[in-house]
Structures are given as C-alpha cells and as structure tokens.
Design an enzyme around this catalytic site. Structure first.
Site, PDB file in Angstrom:
ATOM      1  N   LEU A 133       0.870  -1.422  -0.263  1.00 31.97           N
ATOM      2  CA  LEU A 133      -0.094   0.140  -0.069  1.00 31.97           C
ATOM      3  C   LEU A 133       0.835   1.248  -0.142  1.00 31.97           C
ATOM      4  N   HIS A 181       3.697   8.513  -0.571  1.00 34.64           N
ATOM      5  CA  HIS A 181       2.411   8.287  -0.082  1.00 34.64           C
ATOM      6  C   HIS A 181       2.382   7.357   1.077  1.00 34.64           C
ATOM      7  N   GLY A 182       2.698   7.706   2.501  1.00 35.49           N
ATOM      8  CA  GLY A 182       2.411   7.122   3.364  1.00 35.49           C
ATOM      9  C   GLY A 182       1.146   7.079   4.150  1.00 35.49           C
ATOM     10  N   ILE A 219       7.835  -2.652   2.783  1.00 35.80           N
ATOM     11  CA  ILE A 219       6.818  -3.670   2.574  1.00 35.80           C
ATOM     12  C   ILE A 219       7.467  -4.868   3.467  1.00 35.80           C
ATOM     13  N   GLY A 224      -9.868  -1.414   5.265  1.00 37.17           N
ATOM     14  CA  GLY A 224     -10.536  -2.621   5.740  1.00 37.17           C
ATOM     15  C   GLY A 224      -9.435  -3.672   6.243  1.00 37.17           C
ATOM     16  N   CYS A 225      -8.597  -4.005   5.354  1.00 37.13           N
ATOM     17  CA  CYS A 225      -7.474  -4.960   5.968  1.00 37.13           C
ATOM     18  C   CYS A 225      -6.845  -4.414   7.050  1.00 37.13           C
ATOM     19  N   LEU A 226      -6.530  -3.163   7.029  1.00 34.84           N
ATOM     20  CA  LEU A 226      -5.855  -2.425   8.018  1.00 34.84           C
ATOM     21  C   LEU A 226      -6.489  -2.582   9.507  1.00 34.84           C
ATOM     22  N   LEU A 229      17.003  -2.212  34.309  1.00 36.07           N
ATOM     23  CA  LEU A 229      18.182  -3.138  34.171  1.00 36.07           C
ATOM     24  C   LEU A 229      19.797  -2.411  34.034  1.00 36.07           C
ATOM     25  N   GLU A 281       1.227   0.621  10.113  1.00 38.91           N
ATOM     26  CA  GLU A 281      -0.300   0.502  10.234  1.00 38.91           C
ATOM     27  C   GLU A 281      -1.066   1.789  10.682  1.00 38.91           C
TER      28      GLU A 281
HETATM   29  P1  TGC Z   1     -11.191   8.663   3.770  1.00 35.43           P
HETATM   30  O1  TGC Z   1     -11.833   9.670   2.823  1.00 35.43           O
HETATM   31  O2  TGC Z   1     -11.255   8.733   5.435  1.00 35.43           O
HETATM   32  O3  TGC Z   1     -11.615   7.298   3.763  1.00 35.43           O
HETATM   33  C1  TGC Z   1     -11.734   6.406   2.308  1.00 35.43           C
HETATM   34  C2  TGC Z   1     -12.708   5.751   2.239  1.00 35.43           C
HETATM   35  O4  TGC Z   1     -12.148   4.451   3.163  1.00 35.43           O
HETATM   36  C3  TGC Z   1     -13.273   4.399   4.279  1.00 35.43           C
HETATM   37  N1  TGC Z   1     -12.393   3.982   5.390  1.00 35.43           N
HETATM   38  C4  TGC Z   1     -12.267   2.661   6.024  1.00 35.43           C
HETATM   39  N2  TGC Z   1     -12.890   1.660   5.371  1.00 35.43           N
HETATM   40  C5  TGC Z   1     -12.485   0.568   6.274  1.00 35.43           C
HETATM   41  N3  TGC Z   1     -11.600   0.717   7.290  1.00 35.43           N
HETATM   42  C6  TGC Z   1     -11.048   1.807   7.692  1.00 35.43           C
HETATM   43  N4  TGC Z   1     -10.280   1.830   8.678  1.00 35.43           N
HETATM   44  C7  TGC Z   1     -11.484   2.786   7.080  1.00 35.43           C
HETATM   45  N5  TGC Z   1     -11.247   4.330   7.128  1.00 35.43           N
HETATM   46  C8  TGC Z   1     -11.840   4.694   6.237  1.00 35.43           C
HETATM   47  C9  TGC Z   1     -14.184   5.626   4.250  1.00 35.43           C
HETATM   48  O5  TGC Z   1     -15.083   5.513   4.690  1.00 35.43           O
HETATM   49  C10 TGC Z   1     -14.201   5.940   2.917  1.00 35.43           C
HETATM   50  O6  TGC Z   1     -14.961   4.933   2.110  1.00 35.43           O
HETATM   51  P2  TGC Z   1     -15.990   5.625   0.957  1.00 35.43           P
HETATM   52  O7  TGC Z   1     -16.751   4.457   0.415  1.00 35.43           O
HETATM   53  O8  TGC Z   1     -16.658   6.921   1.376  1.00 35.43           O
HETATM   54  O9  TGC Z   1     -14.903   6.007  -0.201  1.00 35.43           O
HETATM   55  O10 TGC Z   1      -9.678   8.813   3.465  1.00 35.43           O
HETATM   56  P3  TGC Z   1      -8.491   9.470   3.562  1.00 35.43           P
HETATM   57  O11 TGC Z   1      -7.836   9.563   2.355  1.00 35.43           O
HETATM   58  O12 TGC Z   1      -8.989  10.925   4.291  1.00 35.43           O
HETATM   59  O13 TGC Z   1      -7.509   9.036   4.560  1.00 35.43           O
HETATM   60  C11 TGC Z   1      -8.044   8.575   5.914  1.00 35.43           C
HETATM   61  C12 TGC Z   1      -6.750   7.996   6.684  1.00 35.43           C
HETATM   62  C13 TGC Z   1      -5.508   9.185   6.970  1.00 35.43           C
HETATM   63  C14 TGC Z   1      -7.323   7.742   8.258  1.00 35.43           C
HETATM   64  C15 TGC Z   1      -6.290   6.639   6.200  1.00 35.43           C
HETATM   65  O14 TGC Z   1      -5.647   6.850   4.774  1.00 35.43           O
HETATM   66  C16 TGC Z   1      -5.201   5.973   7.059  1.00 35.43           C
HETATM   67  O15 TGC Z   1      -5.414   5.330   7.788  1.00 35.43           O
HETATM   68  N6  TGC Z   1      -3.731   6.459   6.729  1.00 35.43           N
HETATM   69  C17 TGC Z   1      -2.730   5.800   7.484  1.00 35.43           C
HETATM   70  C18 TGC Z   1      -2.120   4.810   6.529  1.00 35.43           C
HETATM   71  C19 TGC Z   1      -1.800   3.350   6.808  1.00 35.43           C
HETATM   72  O16 TGC Z   1      -2.283   3.034   8.225  1.00 35.43           O
HETATM   73  N7  TGC Z   1      -0.940   2.607   6.022  1.00 35.43           N
HETATM   74  C20 TGC Z   1      -0.527   1.300   6.702  1.00 35.43           C
HETATM   75  C21 TGC Z   1      -0.004   0.747   5.531  1.00 35.43           C
HETATM   76  S1  TGC Z   1       0.395  -1.094   5.847  1.00 35.43           S
HETATM   77  C22 TGC Z   1       1.204  -1.310   7.032  1.00 35.43           C
HETATM   78  O17 TGC Z   1       1.855  -0.574   7.860  1.00 35.43           O
HETATM   79  C23 TGC Z   1       1.604  -2.590   7.247  1.00 35.43           C
HETATM   80  S2  TGC Z   1       2.759  -2.913   8.444  1.00 35.43           S
HETATM   81  C24 TGC Z   1       2.553  -4.615   8.960  1.00 35.43           C
HETATM   82  C25 TGC Z   1       3.229  -5.195   9.649  1.00 35.43           C
HETATM   83  O18 TGC Z   1       4.682  -5.452   9.397  1.00 35.43           O
HETATM   84  O19 TGC Z   1       2.690  -5.556  10.736  1.00 35.43           O
HETATM   85  P1  FAD Z   2       4.641  10.120   6.576  1.00 34.01           P
HETATM   86  O1  FAD Z   2       3.214   9.660   6.151  1.00 34.01           O
HETATM   87  O2  FAD Z   2       5.428  11.014   5.672  1.00 34.01           O
HETATM   88  O3  FAD Z   2       4.474  10.779   8.129  1.00 34.01           O
HETATM   89  C1  FAD Z   2       5.669  11.535   8.565  1.00 34.01           C
HETATM   90  C2  FAD Z   2       5.058  12.109  10.004  1.00 34.01           C
HETATM   91  O4  FAD Z   2       4.107  13.258   9.757  1.00 34.01           O
HETATM   92  C3  FAD Z   2       4.600  11.214  10.895  1.00 34.01           C
HETATM   93  O5  FAD Z   2       4.728  11.597  12.321  1.00 34.01           O
HETATM   94  C4  FAD Z   2       3.035  11.321  10.797  1.00 34.01           C
HETATM   95  O6  FAD Z   2       2.182  11.200  11.908  1.00 34.01           O
HETATM   96  C5  FAD Z   2       2.825  12.871  10.409  1.00 34.01           C
HETATM   97  N1  FAD Z   2       1.678  13.304   9.495  1.00 34.01           N
HETATM   98  C6  FAD Z   2       1.404  12.971   8.556  1.00 34.01           C
HETATM   99  N2  FAD Z   2       0.128  13.354   7.715  1.00 34.01           N
HETATM  100  C7  FAD Z   2      -0.242  14.283   8.781  1.00 34.01           C
HETATM  101  C8  FAD Z   2      -1.565  14.874   9.076  1.00 34.01           C
HETATM  102  N3  FAD Z   2      -2.508  14.909   8.102  1.00 34.01           N
HETATM  103  N4  FAD Z   2      -1.335  15.423  10.451  1.00 34.01           N
HETATM  104  C9  FAD Z   2      -0.510  15.404  11.332  1.00 34.01           C
HETATM  105  N5  FAD Z   2       0.753  14.590  11.064  1.00 34.01           N
HETATM  106  C10 FAD Z   2       0.675  14.159  10.004  1.00 34.01           C
HETATM  107  N6  FAD Z   2       3.477  -0.353   4.423  1.00 34.01           N
HETATM  108  C11 FAD Z   2       2.778  -1.263   3.558  1.00 34.01           C
HETATM  109  O7  FAD Z   2       2.025  -0.989   2.850  1.00 34.01           O
HETATM  110  N7  FAD Z   2       3.098  -2.634   3.651  1.00 34.01           N
HETATM  111  C12 FAD Z   2       3.806  -3.190   4.606  1.00 34.01           C
HETATM  112  O8  FAD Z   2       3.994  -4.242   4.814  1.00 34.01           O
HETATM  113  C13 FAD Z   2       4.527  -1.946   5.507  1.00 34.01           C
HETATM  114  N8  FAD Z   2       5.464  -2.546   6.543  1.00 34.01           N
HETATM  115  C14 FAD Z   2       6.303  -1.602   7.225  1.00 34.01           C
HETATM  116  C15 FAD Z   2       7.355  -2.024   7.942  1.00 34.01           C
HETATM  117  C16 FAD Z   2       8.156  -1.109   8.520  1.00 34.01           C
HETATM  118  C17 FAD Z   2       9.358  -1.582   9.409  1.00 34.01           C
HETATM  119  C18 FAD Z   2       7.841   0.301   8.584  1.00 34.01           C
HETATM  120  C19 FAD Z   2       8.776   1.245   9.218  1.00 34.01           C
HETATM  121  C20 FAD Z   2       6.668   0.907   7.594  1.00 34.01           C
HETATM  122  C21 FAD Z   2       6.037  -0.098   6.941  1.00 34.01           C
HETATM  123  N9  FAD Z   2       4.787   0.025   6.255  1.00 34.01           N
HETATM  124  C22 FAD Z   2       4.186  -0.661   5.493  1.00 34.01           C
HETATM  125  C23 FAD Z   2       4.866   1.472   6.017  1.00 34.01           C
HETATM  126  C24 FAD Z   2       4.094   2.216   7.074  1.00 34.01           C
HETATM  127  O9  FAD Z   2       2.615   1.919   7.095  1.00 34.01           O
HETATM  128  C25 FAD Z   2       4.201   3.647   6.936  1.00 34.01           C
HETATM  129  O10 FAD Z   2       5.386   3.773   7.187  1.00 34.01           O
HETATM  130  C26 FAD Z   2       3.293   4.754   7.760  1.00 34.01           C
HETATM  131  O11 FAD Z   2       2.091   4.537   7.230  1.00 34.01           O
HETATM  132  C27 FAD Z   2       3.733   6.284   7.912  1.00 34.01           C
HETATM  133  O12 FAD Z   2       3.991   6.659   6.413  1.00 34.01           O
HETATM  134  P2  FAD Z   2       5.255   7.446   6.236  1.00 34.01           P
HETATM  135  O13 FAD Z   2       6.194   6.615   6.818  1.00 34.01           O
HETATM  136  O14 FAD Z   2       5.376   7.787   4.914  1.00 34.01           O
HETATM  137  O15 FAD Z   2       5.170   8.706   7.071  1.00 34.01           O
END
Ligand code: TGC
Ligand code: FAD
Length: 392
Positions: free
Chosen positions: A138, A143-144, A170, A245-247, A346, A371
């Site tokens: 993702l 775009h994080g 990733i 939804g996966c998140l 410690l 996440e």
């Molecule tokens: P927004 O306009 O709020 O939402 C877009 C559409 O998505 C729906 N929605 C959700 N649906 C299911 N579950 C959720 N948690 C949802 N949150 C929102 C929403 O209803 C809407 O649907 P529709 O039908 O109206 O279009 O979207 P936005 O662009 O304003 O962003 C919202 C925000 C910032 C909360 C979201 O983008 C976000 O959660 N950003 C954080 C990104 C993130 O968590 N990335 C994780 C990448 S994967 C990863 O890190 C794996 S690490 C794994 C490991 O090693 O354990």
């Molecule tokens: P940014 O989005 O650039 O954020 C930088 C700082 O700005 C943060 O402090 C953030 O909170 C802040 N910020 C951003 N926007 C705002 C706002 N609107 N208001 C206030 N503050 C804001 N991703 C995947 O897709 N799949 C994976 O398997 C995966 N595994 C990962 C494993 C590791 C070890 C790590 C470190 C990351 C992984 N990720 C994965 C990515 C992870 O989900 C992103 O790092 C995370 O979502 C943050 O994105 P970014 O690092 O680009 O930080």
C-alpha cells in the site's frame, strides 16, 4: 541470551473471560515461542535476518489465517484467539508478529473477503500452510499516511493489465511469493491485484540498515510494465476502503501484540528487580523502582481490557474502525513506554542482547509508525468524536 523464564501477568484475572479453547490456543503459541523463537531471535535480530525456519511453526500454531475458515486452510478461530496468538508471538518479537500479521490480515484477509472462489482456493491453503508467503503493498515513497494519493497504476490491455509504480517499506517483500498490491485504474479507482514472484518486470529489493524490526525482512516492490493476468484482480471491493478494511484487522492484532511485548518487558524487569542488589538491597525494594513496576502492571491491565473488549465487539461484528484505532494507538504507546522504563531498570545490562528489552524498544518504534502512525490514529479518534476532519 538468558533462558526464557517468562510468566504472563494477569492482575485482574482476565483468564476468567477466556474460554478453554482460547487458553489452549494461547498455550500452544506460548510454548512454541519459548521453544523455537526465544533461543534464536536475538542472534537473527543482531544479524538483521528473518529466521525462515520458523515459518512452518507459525503455520502449526495457526498464526497464518487464525480466523479464516477451515475450508480454505485457516484455523477457523474467533477474534480473541487471533489476538492471543498475536500477543504470544510479539512477546517473542514484533518482527515475527509482523510476518504473521501481514500473512493473515493483509494477504489472506483481502483474498478471502474481496477475492472470488477460484482465488480463495488457489491461494489461501498455500498461505495458511506457509508454503507461500505473502506481502501487502500500500505505502509508496511519496504516499505513506495518505495512501489515497498513490500513483501506482494499471492499464487495461485487453487480455491483461499493465502495472507500473513502486511500493516502499513492505514487510515480507524480499521473500514473498505473492503480493497483494493496491493500484489505481485508468479512472483513478483503487483496486487490489495479486502479483506473483516471477512475473516479468516485478522486483523486490531489500531495505537494509534498519535499527528496528531487524528480524523482519522489509523491502520495496517495483513494477516495471508488469503484465498481470486479469483473473488476478480482486473483484469484490474497490476504493480506498478496501485496503483500509484490511488494516482494521491488522491494527486489531497489533493492539494485542503490543501487550505481549509489554508483558515480556515487565516480567523481565520484575524478575531483575528482585535479583539485582544495590546498596545492600534488591533494587525492587526502592520506591522509585516499585513506581515503575506498579505503573507498568496498571497500564498492561488497562490495555488487556481494551483489547479484550474490542475482540468481543469484533466477534459480534460491531467494532468500528475508530475503536480499533484507539486500541492500536493506546496499546503500542503503552508498550513503548514500558520497554523504555524496563530497560532503565536493568541499568547497563538493559542495553545488551542478554535481555530482550532493547530489541523490543527498537521494534516498537516501527510498530508505533506502521499501520497508521500514533498521530494519525489520534486524528482518527478526533474525527470520530468531533465529526471534523483534521487530516487535510
Ligand atoms: P477517507 O476519505 O477517510 O476514507 C476513504 C474510504 O475508506 C473508508 N475507510 C475505511 N474503511 C475501512 N476501514 C477503515 N479503517 C477505514 N477508514 C476509512 C471511508 O469510509 C471511505 O469510504 P468511501 O466509501 O466513503 O470512499 O480517506 P482519507 O484519504 O481521508 O484517509 C484517511 C486516513 C488518513 C485515516 C487513512 O488514509 C489512513 O488510515 N492512513 C494511514 C495509512 C496506513 O495505516 N498505512 C498502513 C500501510 S500497511 C502497513 O503499515 C503494514 S505494517 C504490517 C506489519 O509489518 O505488521
Ligand atoms: P509520513 O506519512 O511521511 O509521516 C511523517 C510524519 O508526519 C508522521 O509523524 C505522521 O504522523 C505525520 N503526519 C502525516 N500526515 C499528517 C497529518 N495529516 N496531520 C498530522 N501529522 C501528519 N506499508 C505497507 O503498505 N505494507 C507493509 O507491509 C509495511 N510494512 C512496514 C514495515 C516497517 C518496518 C515500517 C517502518 C513501515 C511499514 N509500512 C508498510 C509503511 C507504514 O505504514 C508507513 O511508514 C506509515 O503509514 C507512515 O508513512 P510514512 O513513513 O510515509 O510517514
């Protein structure tokens, strides 16, 4: 590394809230972590390598698809069992839990929920057994926190899709056979595509020099005119809500996992405080050290209640995304603070690989970032309670 003497704290007798099956599932995971993870994990973290030999053990304890139905090779368990498995694995190491989280919530879940029957039958049993490992693309370099801005895209070429773009950070990428990749079509709509290792133009360079999650393999996904068969598109959900939804599922698992890391730190610090003598007394007899321990067990107990309650709501299908965000944010923050305090307790020994504390502390820096960052989850709560969007 010291022998694993872990004893789980349960200050409020929360075991009374668990079924016999929950306790059996937890015990199997706990025993496996003690036997197969604790003895080797420090060495693998030090050399920054994922211990691939543990994949079959993860599959055996049901860590790959705990709640996926048995007909697809999953363990058919409930959400509390899923949480308990994540807790026990992260008690060993957050990086190992990452591997299991990604496989279950970010690869198997979308194929199960958004895929068709052919896709479920083709991929899920092999992912459940660990024969195939998966990753989830993702995040992109630009775009994080804002995945909706992604630029990875695919074009309809008649008999196949042509995929271009790049994903970054990733987990599991360097060794995964299967990647669930989120990309925009020509209308800008986000879809999930299953990309397989070996497809021409698809590469997965490893990310090196991490100080965190060193026992987890992280990499990029590069798509250079990759021809993806049309049958690899996940047909049953599109838009940003699909990956989000996966998140929800993965963030819920992390809320439990973080408790495991915190419990390990607390247990280590408690034991050390009774053994380490300074000024003629065990350090646990000094009020300042007791304050740290008392606050740790209080915070762990609160986090356990939060995770359990979200689990009950997820079993009932009523947990909202915002409720899950609160649990992820609170519990990871709780764990990172406990890891830091425990390490201080410690003294110098706390910075060595003899103990797990420094490793947990560094690992949790990733867990508090991925996440959804700590601040993003706060804004999700803020939006939920005010109705006002502070993201953009
Ligand atoms: P927004 O306009 O709020 O939402 C877009 C559409 O998505 C729906 N929605 C959700 N649906 C299911 N579950 C959720 N948690 C949802 N949150 C929102 C929403 O209803 C809407 O649907 P529709 O039908 O109206 O279009 O979207 P936005 O662009 O304003 O962003 C919202 C925000 C910032 C909360 C979201 O983008 C976000 O959660 N950003 C954080 C990104 C993130 O968590 N990335 C994780 C990448 S994967 C990863 O890190 C794996 S690490 C794994 C490991 O090693 O354990
Ligand atoms: P940014 O989005 O650039 O954020 C930088 C700082 O700005 C943060 O402090 C953030 O909170 C802040 N910020 C951003 N926007 C705002 C706002 N609107 N208001 C206030 N503050 C804001 N991703 C995947 O897709 N799949 C994976 O398997 C995966 N595994 C990962 C494993 C590791 C070890 C790590 C470190 C990351 C992984 N990720 C994965 C990515 C992870 O989900 C992103 O790092 C995370 O979502 C943050 O994105 P970014 O690092 O680009 O930080």
């Amino acid at each position: 590394m010291k022998p694993d003497l872990f004893e789980a704290p349960d200050y409020y007798n929360l075991d009374e809230l668990l079924s016999d099956e929950h306790k059996l599932v937890r015990q199997a995971a706990r025993d496996w972590v003690k036997r197969d993870v604790s003895p080797i994990i420090e060495e693998y973290a030090q050399k920054a390598e994922f211990p691939e030999q543990i994949i079959s053990g993860l599959a055996e304890i049901g860590a790959f698809g705990p709640y996926i139905p048995e007909e697809y090779g999953g363990a058919g368990l409930d959400q509390i069992s899923y949480g308990l498995i994540m807790q026990e694995i992260e008690r060993g190491d957050s990086g190992v839990r990452s591997t299991a989280s990604v496989q279950s919530s970010l690869v198997m879940y979308p194929i199960w929920k958004y895929g068709n029957e052919e896709q479920r039958k083709k991929y899920l049993p092999k992912l459940a057994s660990g024969e195939w490992m998966g990753c989830f693309g993702l995040t992109e370099p630009d775009h994080g926190s804002n995945p909706g801005g992604m630029t990875t895209n695919f074009k309809d070429k008649g008999d196949h899709y042509l995929l271009n773009g790049a994903k970054m950070w990733i987990s599991n990428a360097p060794f995964a056979q299967v990647a669930v990749v989120w990309a925009k079509n020509e209308e800008g709509r986000i879809h999930g595509l299953i990309v397989e290792r070996g497809m021409e133009g698809f590469s997965t360079p490893e990310t090196h020099n991490k100080w965190s999650l060193r026992a987890s393999a992280t990499g990029e996904l590069i798509f250079d005119n990759v021809k993806v068969p049309k049958e690899n598109l996940l047909p049953n959900k599109s838009g940003l809500g699909a990956p989000l939804g996966c998140l929800d599922s993965a963030r819920y698992g992390i809320a439990w996992g973080a408790i495991g890391a915190a419990m390990d730190c607390y247990d280590t610090a408690l034991r050390y405080s009774k053994e380490r003598i300074q000024f003629g007394k065990p350090i646990g007899q000094f009020q300042l050290q007791q304050k740290k321990l008392a606050e740790m067990i209080t915070e762990i107990t609160k986090a356990q209640l939060l995770a359990w309650r979200v689990g009950v709501m997820r079993n009932a299908g009523t947990a909202t995304s915002a409720q899950i965000s609160m649990a992820k944010r609170n519990n990871v923050d709780m764990a990172i603070n406990i890891a830091r305090e425990a390490r201080q307790m410690l003294g110098g020994m706390g910075i060595t690989g003899e103990y797990s504390l420094m490793r947990h502390s560094m690992n949790l820096e990733s867990v508090i970032t991925y996440e959804g960052t700590h601040d993003i989850h706060l804004l999700i709560t803020g939006l939920d309670i005010t109705g006002l969007n502070a993201f953009s």
